[in-house]
Design an enzyme around this catalytic site. Structure first.
Site, PDB file in Angstrom:
ATOM      1  CE  LYS A  22      -2.812   0.751   3.682  1.00 30.73           C
ATOM      2  NZ  LYS A  22      -2.550   2.102   4.235  1.00 30.73           N
ATOM      3  CB  SER A  23       3.794   2.305   2.021  1.00 25.65           C
ATOM      4  OG  SER A  23       3.203   2.216   3.284  1.00 25.65           O
ATOM      5  NE  ARG A  27       6.269   6.516   0.833  1.00 25.30           N
ATOM      6  CZ  ARG A  27       5.366   6.306   1.801  1.00 25.30           C
ATOM      7  NH1 ARG A  27       4.269   5.603   1.568  1.00 25.30           N
ATOM      8  NH2 ARG A  27       5.541   6.817   3.008  1.00 25.30           N
ATOM      9  CD  GLN A 169       0.540   8.303   7.075  1.00 24.37           C
ATOM     10  OE1 GLN A 169      -0.045   9.089   7.818  1.00 24.37           O
ATOM     11  NE2 GLN A 169      -0.012   7.177   6.679  1.00 24.37           N
ATOM     12  CG  ASP A 315       0.422  -0.044   9.440  1.00 18.97           C
ATOM     13  OD1 ASP A 315       0.055   0.800  10.276  1.00 18.97           O
ATOM     14  OD2 ASP A 315       0.824   0.265   8.299  1.00 18.97           O
TER      15      ASP A 315
HETATM   16  C1  S3P Z   1       2.455   4.765   6.137  1.00 21.92           C
HETATM   17  C2  S3P Z   1       3.079   5.063   7.323  1.00 21.92           C
HETATM   18  C3  S3P Z   1       2.590   4.620   8.634  1.00 21.92           C
HETATM   19  C4  S3P Z   1       1.595   3.465   8.522  1.00 21.92           C
HETATM   20  C5  S3P Z   1       0.579   3.713   7.436  1.00 21.92           C
HETATM   21  C6  S3P Z   1       1.253   3.903   6.096  1.00 21.92           C
HETATM   22  C7  S3P Z   1       3.035   5.294   4.888  1.00 21.92           C
HETATM   23  O1  S3P Z   1       1.957   5.698   9.270  1.00 21.92           O
HETATM   24  O2  S3P Z   1       0.944   3.252   9.745  1.00 21.92           O
HETATM   25  O3  S3P Z   1      -0.318   2.612   7.345  1.00 21.92           O
HETATM   26  O4  S3P Z   1       2.665   4.819   3.798  1.00 21.92           O
HETATM   27  O5  S3P Z   1       3.870   6.201   4.968  1.00 21.92           O
HETATM   28  P1  S3P Z   1       2.801   6.833  10.049  1.00 21.92           P
HETATM   29  O6  S3P Z   1       3.741   7.393   9.096  1.00 21.92           O
HETATM   30  O7  S3P Z   1       1.798   7.838  10.499  1.00 21.92           O
HETATM   31  O8  S3P Z   1       3.437   6.140  11.195  1.00 21.92           O
END
Ligand code: S3P
Length: 427
Positions: A22-23, A27, A169, A315
Protein backbone atom coordinates in the site's frame (compact mmCIF):
# COMPACT_ATOMS: atom_id res chain seq x y z
CA UNK A 1 -23.21 -3.19 5.96
CA UNK A 2 -21.89 -6.66 5.23
CA UNK A 3 -21.17 -9.39 7.79
CA UNK A 4 -18.86 -12.38 7.56
CA UNK A 5 -18.65 -15.50 9.70
CA UNK A 6 -15.29 -17.23 10.15
CA UNK A 7 -15.01 -20.66 11.75
CA UNK A 8 -12.28 -22.85 13.13
CA UNK A 9 -10.25 -24.72 10.50
CA UNK A 10 -8.08 -27.86 10.74
CA UNK A 11 -5.20 -26.46 8.70
CA UNK A 12 -4.21 -23.85 6.10
CA UNK A 13 -2.12 -25.08 3.18
CA UNK A 14 -1.03 -23.60 -0.12
CA UNK A 15 0.61 -20.69 -1.85
CA UNK A 16 -0.70 -17.14 -2.34
CA UNK A 17 0.58 -13.87 -3.77
CA UNK A 18 -0.53 -11.08 -1.44
CA UNK A 19 -1.54 -7.78 -3.10
CA UNK A 20 0.88 -4.94 -3.73
CA UNK A 21 2.34 -2.84 -0.95
CA UNK A 22 0.00 0.00 0.00
CA UNK A 23 2.72 2.50 0.95
CA UNK A 24 4.68 1.85 -2.25
CA UNK A 25 1.57 1.93 -4.47
CA UNK A 26 0.58 5.39 -3.14
CA UNK A 27 4.08 6.71 -3.69
CA UNK A 28 4.39 5.30 -7.22
CA UNK A 29 1.27 7.22 -8.28
CA UNK A 30 2.17 10.45 -6.47
CA UNK A 31 5.81 10.55 -7.58
CA UNK A 32 4.74 9.62 -11.11
CA UNK A 33 2.30 12.56 -11.02
CA UNK A 34 5.02 15.12 -10.17
CA UNK A 35 7.69 13.54 -12.41
CA UNK A 36 8.41 14.42 -16.00
CA UNK A 37 7.24 11.74 -18.43
CA UNK A 38 5.48 8.42 -18.14
CA UNK A 39 5.54 6.21 -15.05
CA UNK A 40 4.31 2.63 -15.32
CA UNK A 41 3.43 0.66 -12.20
CA UNK A 42 3.20 -3.12 -12.01
CA UNK A 43 1.77 -4.85 -8.94
CA UNK A 44 -0.21 -1.75 -7.85
CA UNK A 45 -2.65 -2.37 -4.98
CA UNK A 46 -6.17 -1.71 -6.31
CA UNK A 47 -7.48 -1.20 -2.76
CA UNK A 48 -9.71 1.74 -1.85
CA UNK A 49 -6.92 3.79 -0.25
CA UNK A 50 -4.67 3.75 -3.33
CA UNK A 51 -7.67 4.34 -5.61
CA UNK A 52 -8.31 7.51 -3.56
CA UNK A 53 -4.78 8.67 -4.41
CA UNK A 54 -5.44 8.09 -8.12
CA UNK A 55 -8.76 9.98 -7.90
CA UNK A 56 -7.12 12.97 -6.16
CA UNK A 57 -4.28 13.28 -8.67
CA UNK A 58 -6.71 12.97 -11.59
CA UNK A 59 -8.57 15.94 -10.09
CA UNK A 60 -5.24 17.77 -9.96
CA UNK A 61 -5.00 17.44 -13.75
CA UNK A 62 -2.94 14.27 -14.18
CA UNK A 63 -3.96 11.60 -16.66
CA UNK A 64 -3.78 8.21 -14.97
CA UNK A 65 -4.84 4.85 -16.46
CA UNK A 66 -5.53 1.97 -14.08
CA UNK A 67 -6.54 -1.59 -14.89
CA UNK A 68 -6.34 -3.92 -11.91
CA UNK A 69 -2.69 -3.88 -10.79
CA UNK A 70 -1.31 -2.01 -13.80
CA UNK A 71 -1.15 1.78 -13.69
CA UNK A 72 0.23 4.37 -16.08
CA UNK A 73 0.76 7.93 -14.87
CA UNK A 74 1.41 10.65 -17.44
CA UNK A 75 3.45 13.09 -15.35
CA UNK A 76 4.04 16.62 -16.59
CA UNK A 77 6.49 17.70 -13.89
CA UNK A 78 5.68 19.76 -10.79
CA UNK A 79 4.03 22.50 -12.84
CA UNK A 80 1.76 19.94 -14.50
CA UNK A 81 -0.44 19.87 -11.38
CA UNK A 82 -3.32 22.33 -11.59
CA UNK A 83 -6.03 23.70 -9.30
CA UNK A 84 -8.97 21.34 -8.90
CA UNK A 85 -12.51 22.67 -9.29
CA UNK A 86 -13.64 19.95 -6.89
CA UNK A 87 -12.63 18.91 -3.36
CA UNK A 88 -9.92 16.28 -3.05
CA UNK A 89 -11.49 13.30 -1.25
CA UNK A 90 -8.92 11.04 0.43
CA UNK A 91 -11.52 8.52 1.69
CA UNK A 92 -9.98 6.56 4.58
CA UNK A 93 -6.36 7.17 3.59
CA UNK A 94 -3.97 8.94 5.97
CA UNK A 95 -1.08 8.42 3.54
CA UNK A 96 -2.96 10.16 0.71
CA UNK A 97 -3.81 13.07 3.01
CA UNK A 98 -0.39 13.69 4.48
CA UNK A 99 1.83 13.05 1.46
CA UNK A 100 -0.46 15.00 -0.87
CA UNK A 101 -0.33 17.98 1.54
CA UNK A 102 3.47 17.87 1.24
CA UNK A 103 3.16 18.07 -2.55
CA UNK A 104 0.46 20.77 -2.50
CA UNK A 105 2.51 22.91 -0.08
CA UNK A 106 4.67 24.15 -2.97
CA UNK A 107 1.93 24.40 -5.62
CA UNK A 108 0.69 27.97 -6.18
CA UNK A 109 -3.03 27.22 -6.04
CA UNK A 110 -5.87 26.44 -3.67
CA UNK A 111 -7.05 22.94 -2.71
CA UNK A 112 -9.58 21.54 -0.25
CA UNK A 113 -8.85 18.14 1.29
CA UNK A 114 -11.57 16.06 2.90
CA UNK A 115 -11.91 12.41 3.97
CA UNK A 116 -14.24 10.02 5.79
CA UNK A 117 -15.29 10.08 9.47
CA UNK A 118 -12.09 8.28 10.56
CA UNK A 119 -9.83 10.74 8.69
CA UNK A 120 -11.69 13.64 10.33
CA UNK A 121 -10.45 12.40 13.73
CA UNK A 122 -6.80 11.88 12.76
CA UNK A 123 -4.21 14.51 13.75
CA UNK A 124 -2.92 16.53 10.81
CA UNK A 125 -0.97 19.22 12.71
CA UNK A 126 1.97 16.82 12.64
CA UNK A 127 2.25 17.71 8.92
CA UNK A 128 0.41 21.02 8.62
CA UNK A 129 2.56 22.62 11.31
CA UNK A 130 5.97 22.00 9.61
CA UNK A 131 4.44 22.77 6.19
CA UNK A 132 3.13 26.10 7.56
CA UNK A 133 6.61 26.82 8.97
CA UNK A 134 7.95 26.31 5.43
CA UNK A 135 5.51 28.93 4.16
CA UNK A 136 2.39 27.06 2.99
CA UNK A 137 -1.00 28.56 3.90
CA UNK A 138 -3.10 25.87 5.51
CA UNK A 139 -6.28 26.15 7.50
CA UNK A 140 -8.80 23.69 8.86
CA UNK A 141 -10.64 22.70 12.00
CA UNK A 142 -8.64 23.28 15.21
CA UNK A 143 -6.15 25.53 13.41
CA UNK A 144 -5.38 23.07 10.70
CA UNK A 145 -5.25 19.91 12.81
CA UNK A 146 -8.32 18.20 11.33
CA UNK A 147 -9.99 17.84 7.94
CA UNK A 148 -11.58 19.46 6.04
CA UNK A 149 -8.36 21.32 5.30
CA UNK A 150 -7.73 24.07 2.81
CA UNK A 151 -4.26 24.68 1.47
CA UNK A 152 -2.74 27.34 -0.75
CA UNK A 153 0.84 26.48 -1.58
CA UNK A 154 3.52 28.70 -2.99
CA UNK A 155 7.12 29.72 -2.45
CA UNK A 156 8.44 27.75 0.51
CA UNK A 157 11.71 27.70 2.44
CA UNK A 158 13.60 24.64 3.67
CA UNK A 159 13.45 23.90 7.41
CA UNK A 160 15.28 21.78 9.94
CA UNK A 161 12.51 19.80 11.53
CA UNK A 162 12.65 17.39 14.46
CA UNK A 163 9.52 15.26 14.42
CA UNK A 164 8.24 14.22 17.85
CA UNK A 165 6.92 10.97 16.31
CA UNK A 166 8.54 8.32 14.13
CA UNK A 167 6.20 8.71 11.16
CA UNK A 168 6.92 8.04 7.50
CA UNK A 169 3.91 10.15 6.56
CA UNK A 170 5.31 13.19 8.38
CA UNK A 171 8.85 12.63 7.10
CA UNK A 172 7.59 12.15 3.53
CA UNK A 173 5.35 15.23 3.54
CA UNK A 174 8.18 17.51 4.67
CA UNK A 175 10.71 15.93 2.26
CA UNK A 176 8.29 16.24 -0.68
CA UNK A 177 7.79 19.94 0.11
CA UNK A 178 11.57 20.26 0.53
CA UNK A 179 12.16 19.06 -3.04
CA UNK A 180 10.64 22.33 -4.28
CA UNK A 181 11.64 24.69 -1.43
CA UNK A 182 14.48 27.18 -1.22
CA UNK A 183 17.61 25.75 0.45
CA UNK A 184 17.95 22.54 2.42
CA UNK A 185 15.18 20.67 4.25
CA UNK A 186 16.15 18.26 7.01
CA UNK A 187 13.90 15.90 8.97
CA UNK A 188 15.00 13.99 12.06
CA UNK A 189 12.77 11.45 13.78
CA UNK A 190 13.11 9.59 17.11
CA UNK A 191 13.33 6.17 15.42
CA UNK A 192 13.64 5.30 11.76
CA UNK A 193 10.23 4.97 10.10
CA UNK A 194 9.62 3.19 6.77
CA UNK A 195 11.91 4.60 4.10
CA UNK A 196 9.97 3.91 0.87
CA UNK A 197 9.89 7.63 0.05
CA UNK A 198 13.67 7.95 0.22
CA UNK A 199 14.20 4.79 -1.85
CA UNK A 200 11.61 5.62 -4.50
CA UNK A 201 12.62 9.26 -4.83
CA UNK A 202 16.16 8.03 -5.53
CA UNK A 203 14.76 5.67 -8.18
CA UNK A 204 13.04 8.72 -9.75
CA UNK A 205 16.42 10.48 -9.89
CA UNK A 206 16.32 12.66 -6.75
CA UNK A 207 19.32 13.38 -4.53
CA UNK A 208 18.47 12.40 -0.94
CA UNK A 209 20.98 12.44 1.93
CA UNK A 210 20.50 10.04 4.82
CA UNK A 211 22.32 9.83 8.12
CA UNK A 212 20.83 7.60 10.84
CA UNK A 213 17.33 8.92 11.51
CA UNK A 214 17.97 12.19 9.60
CA UNK A 215 17.00 12.76 5.96
CA UNK A 216 17.93 15.91 3.95
CA UNK A 217 17.05 17.23 0.50
CA UNK A 218 18.02 20.35 -1.38
CA UNK A 219 15.28 22.31 -3.18
CA UNK A 220 14.80 22.68 -6.90
CA UNK A 221 14.73 18.96 -7.68
CA UNK A 222 12.83 17.47 -10.58
CA UNK A 223 11.90 13.81 -10.97
CA UNK A 224 11.97 11.60 -14.03
CA UNK A 225 9.16 9.07 -14.68
CA UNK A 226 10.08 5.36 -14.67
CA UNK A 227 8.86 1.77 -14.28
CA UNK A 228 8.04 0.65 -10.75
CA UNK A 229 7.50 -2.94 -9.62
CA UNK A 230 5.52 -3.03 -6.36
CA UNK A 231 6.37 -5.93 -4.02
CA UNK A 232 3.63 -7.72 -2.05
CA UNK A 233 2.61 -5.92 1.14
CA UNK A 234 4.19 -7.45 4.25
CA UNK A 235 1.39 -5.79 6.25
CA UNK A 236 -1.11 -7.93 4.29
CA UNK A 237 1.14 -11.02 4.42
CA UNK A 238 1.20 -10.54 8.21
CA UNK A 239 -2.36 -11.88 8.53
CA UNK A 240 -1.41 -15.16 6.85
CA UNK A 241 1.97 -15.31 8.61
CA UNK A 242 0.07 -15.29 11.89
CA UNK A 243 -2.62 -17.68 10.59
CA UNK A 244 0.06 -20.13 9.40
CA UNK A 245 1.83 -19.94 12.76
CA UNK A 246 -1.26 -20.53 14.94
CA UNK A 247 -3.52 -22.87 12.94
CA UNK A 248 -2.20 -26.42 13.60
CA UNK A 249 -0.60 -28.33 10.68
CA UNK A 250 -0.46 -25.24 8.45
CA UNK A 251 2.09 -24.50 5.75
CA UNK A 252 1.68 -21.30 3.71
CA UNK A 253 4.00 -19.92 1.07
CA UNK A 254 3.70 -16.21 0.17
CA UNK A 255 5.53 -15.13 -2.95
CA UNK A 256 7.21 -11.78 -3.75
CA UNK A 257 6.67 -10.07 -0.40
CA UNK A 258 8.48 -6.78 0.34
CA UNK A 259 10.99 -7.25 3.17
CA UNK A 260 12.38 -3.71 3.50
CA UNK A 261 14.15 -3.66 6.90
CA UNK A 262 11.95 -0.78 8.09
CA UNK A 263 8.89 -3.05 7.72
CA UNK A 264 10.02 -6.48 8.97
CA UNK A 265 9.27 -6.15 12.69
CA UNK A 266 6.61 -8.87 12.26
CA UNK A 267 9.29 -11.32 11.07
CA UNK A 268 11.49 -10.49 14.09
CA UNK A 269 8.55 -11.00 16.45
CA UNK A 270 7.53 -14.32 14.88
CA UNK A 271 11.11 -15.55 15.12
CA UNK A 272 11.44 -14.37 18.74
CA UNK A 273 8.25 -16.30 19.57
CA UNK A 274 9.64 -19.49 18.03
CA UNK A 275 7.69 -19.56 14.74
CA UNK A 276 8.90 -21.73 11.86
CA UNK A 277 9.51 -19.11 9.20
CA UNK A 278 11.78 -19.34 6.17
CA UNK A 279 12.82 -16.41 3.98
CA UNK A 280 13.59 -17.70 0.47
CA UNK A 281 14.66 -16.32 -2.89
CA UNK A 282 15.68 -12.90 -1.54
CA UNK A 283 16.30 -10.19 -4.19
CA UNK A 284 16.21 -6.40 -4.75
CA UNK A 285 13.84 -4.69 -7.22
CA UNK A 286 13.69 -0.85 -7.56
CA UNK A 287 15.78 -0.37 -4.40
CA UNK A 288 13.31 -2.54 -2.41
CA UNK A 289 14.10 -6.02 -1.02
CA UNK A 290 11.62 -8.82 -1.62
CA UNK A 291 11.43 -12.56 -0.91
CA UNK A 292 9.14 -15.56 -0.63
CA UNK A 293 8.01 -16.33 2.92
CA UNK A 294 7.16 -19.84 4.12
CA UNK A 295 5.41 -20.18 7.46
CA UNK A 296 4.55 -23.42 9.26
CA UNK A 297 2.59 -23.98 12.46
CA UNK A 298 4.61 -24.37 15.66
CA UNK A 299 4.55 -23.84 19.42
CA UNK A 300 4.94 -20.18 20.31
CA UNK A 301 6.15 -18.29 23.37
CA UNK A 302 5.15 -14.79 24.50
CA UNK A 303 7.58 -11.92 23.99
CA UNK A 304 8.18 -8.24 24.75
CA UNK A 305 7.74 -5.70 21.95
CA UNK A 306 8.78 -2.05 22.35
CA UNK A 307 11.22 0.71 21.40
CA UNK A 308 12.70 1.01 17.91
CA UNK A 309 10.82 -2.02 16.57
CA UNK A 310 7.42 -0.30 16.99
CA UNK A 311 7.50 1.76 13.74
CA UNK A 312 8.69 -1.42 11.97
CA UNK A 313 5.48 -3.27 12.87
CA UNK A 314 2.96 -0.58 13.84
CA UNK A 315 0.31 -1.73 11.33
CA UNK A 316 0.74 -5.38 12.34
CA UNK A 317 -0.09 -4.94 16.04
CA UNK A 318 -3.79 -5.94 15.72
CA UNK A 319 -2.82 -9.33 14.28
CA UNK A 320 0.21 -9.67 16.61
CA UNK A 321 -2.30 -9.39 19.48
CA UNK A 322 -4.19 -12.37 17.99
CA UNK A 323 -0.87 -14.26 17.69
CA UNK A 324 -0.09 -13.53 21.35
CA UNK A 325 -3.42 -15.05 22.50
CA UNK A 326 -2.14 -18.39 21.14
CA UNK A 327 1.41 -18.19 22.56
CA UNK A 328 2.56 -19.66 25.88
CA UNK A 329 3.15 -16.94 28.47
CA UNK A 330 2.82 -13.18 28.45
CA UNK A 331 3.31 -10.78 25.55
CA UNK A 332 3.84 -7.11 26.40
CA UNK A 333 3.45 -4.44 23.71
CA UNK A 334 4.69 -1.01 24.83
CA UNK A 335 5.81 2.36 23.36
CA UNK A 336 2.95 2.08 20.87
CA UNK A 337 0.87 5.22 21.69
CA UNK A 338 0.69 5.86 17.92
CA UNK A 339 -1.92 3.06 17.79
CA UNK A 340 -4.38 5.57 19.26
CA UNK A 341 -4.32 7.73 16.11
CA UNK A 342 -4.59 5.05 13.43
CA UNK A 343 -7.79 4.28 11.44
CA UNK A 344 -9.34 3.61 14.87
CA UNK A 345 -7.84 3.85 18.35
CA UNK A 346 -6.28 0.43 17.89
CA UNK A 347 -5.44 -0.06 21.58
CA UNK A 348 -9.14 0.22 22.39
CA UNK A 349 -10.52 -1.63 19.37
CA UNK A 350 -8.08 -4.57 19.56
CA UNK A 351 -8.45 -5.05 23.31
CA UNK A 352 -12.22 -4.66 23.30
CA UNK A 353 -12.83 -7.00 20.35
CA UNK A 354 -10.42 -9.71 21.51
CA UNK A 355 -11.98 -9.63 25.00
CA UNK A 356 -15.35 -10.31 23.37
CA UNK A 357 -13.83 -13.47 21.89
CA UNK A 358 -12.48 -14.60 25.28
CA UNK A 359 -8.87 -13.37 25.17
CA UNK A 360 -6.96 -12.54 28.36
CA UNK A 361 -5.85 -9.07 27.29
CA UNK A 362 -5.62 -5.67 28.96
CA UNK A 363 -4.97 -2.20 27.60
CA UNK A 364 -2.12 -0.08 28.92
CA UNK A 365 -1.36 3.59 28.30
CA UNK A 366 1.04 2.78 25.46
CA UNK A 367 0.07 -0.72 24.32
CA UNK A 368 -1.38 -3.92 25.71
CA UNK A 369 -0.58 -7.04 27.74
CA UNK A 370 -1.78 -10.45 26.56
CA UNK A 371 -1.63 -13.72 28.51
CA UNK A 372 -1.75 -16.93 26.51
CA UNK A 373 -2.52 -19.46 25.40
CA UNK A 374 -6.32 -19.04 25.38
CA UNK A 375 -8.84 -21.11 23.50
CA UNK A 376 -10.99 -18.25 22.15
CA UNK A 377 -14.72 -18.96 22.31
CA UNK A 378 -15.88 -16.91 19.34
CA UNK A 379 -18.65 -14.32 19.30
CA UNK A 380 -19.81 -11.16 17.57
CA UNK A 381 -17.29 -8.44 16.77
CA UNK A 382 -16.99 -5.38 14.52
CA UNK A 383 -14.31 -3.95 12.28
CA UNK A 384 -15.30 -0.42 13.37
CA UNK A 385 -14.60 0.46 9.74
CA UNK A 386 -10.91 -0.40 10.27
CA UNK A 387 -9.55 -2.84 7.66
CA UNK A 388 -6.86 -4.30 9.88
CA UNK A 389 -9.25 -4.88 12.81
CA UNK A 390 -11.62 -6.74 10.43
CA UNK A 391 -8.82 -9.01 9.16
CA UNK A 392 -7.35 -9.61 12.64
CA UNK A 393 -10.79 -10.77 13.82
CA UNK A 394 -11.07 -13.14 10.85
CA UNK A 395 -7.71 -14.71 11.77
CA UNK A 396 -8.92 -15.06 15.38
CA UNK A 397 -11.97 -16.93 14.02
CA UNK A 398 -9.71 -19.61 12.51
CA UNK A 399 -8.64 -20.74 16.02
CA UNK A 400 -11.87 -20.08 17.97
CA UNK A 401 -14.16 -22.79 19.35
CA UNK A 402 -17.31 -21.08 18.12
CA UNK A 403 -17.87 -18.95 15.01
CA UNK A 404 -16.66 -15.36 14.87
CA UNK A 405 -19.19 -13.04 13.25
CA UNK A 406 -17.61 -9.81 11.98
CA UNK A 407 -19.69 -6.73 11.15
CA UNK A 408 -18.72 -4.03 8.65
CA UNK A 409 -16.39 -6.41 6.85
CA UNK A 410 -16.28 -4.27 3.68
CA UNK A 411 -13.63 -2.12 5.45
CA UNK A 412 -11.12 -4.80 4.36
CA UNK A 413 -11.32 -3.46 0.78
CA UNK A 414 -9.15 -0.53 1.90
CA UNK A 415 -5.98 -2.64 1.73
CA UNK A 416 -6.78 -6.27 0.84
CA UNK A 417 -9.82 -6.62 -1.45
CA UNK A 418 -9.20 -10.35 -2.12
CA UNK A 419 -8.45 -11.30 1.51
CA UNK A 420 -11.29 -13.84 1.78
CA UNK A 421 -10.51 -15.36 -1.65
CA UNK A 422 -7.00 -16.06 -0.38
CA UNK A 423 -8.28 -17.41 2.92
CA UNK A 424 -10.69 -19.83 1.17
CA UNK A 425 -7.92 -20.97 -1.20
CA UNK A 426 -5.83 -22.00 1.79
CA UNK A 427 -8.58 -23.92 3.67
C1 S3P B 1 2.45 4.77 6.14
C2 S3P B 1 3.08 5.06 7.32
C3 S3P B 1 2.59 4.62 8.63
C4 S3P B 1 1.59 3.46 8.52
C5 S3P B 1 0.58 3.71 7.44
C6 S3P B 1 1.25 3.90 6.10
C7 S3P B 1 3.04 5.29 4.89
O1 S3P B 1 1.96 5.70 9.27
O2 S3P B 1 0.94 3.25 9.74
O3 S3P B 1 -0.32 2.61 7.35
O4 S3P B 1 2.67 4.82 3.80
O5 S3P B 1 3.87 6.20 4.97
P1 S3P B 1 2.80 6.83 10.05
O6 S3P B 1 3.74 7.39 9.10
O7 S3P B 1 1.80 7.84 10.50
O8 S3P B 1 3.44 6.14 11.20
Amino acid sequence: MAKKVVERVQQLKGSIKVPGDKSISHRAVMFGAIANGKTTVEGFLPGEDCLSTIACFRKLGIEIEQKEDLVTVYGKGWDGLSESSDILDVGNSGTTTRLMLGILATRPFHSVVIGDASIAKRPMARVTSPLKQMGANIDGRHEGNFTPLSIRGGKTKGITFTSPVASAQVKSAVILAGLQSEGVTTVTEPHKSRDHTERMLKAFGADIQENGTTVSVTGGQVLQGRHIVVPGDISSAAFFLVAGAIVPNSEILMKDVGINDTRTGIIDVLQAMGAKLEIKNERVVNEEKMADLLICASDLTGTEIGGEIIPRLIDEIPVIAVLATQANGTTVIKDAEELKVKETNRIDTVVHQLKLLGADIEATEDGMIIHGPTRLHGGQVESYGDHRIGMAMAIAGLVSNGPVEIEEIEAIDVSYPNFFDHLYELI
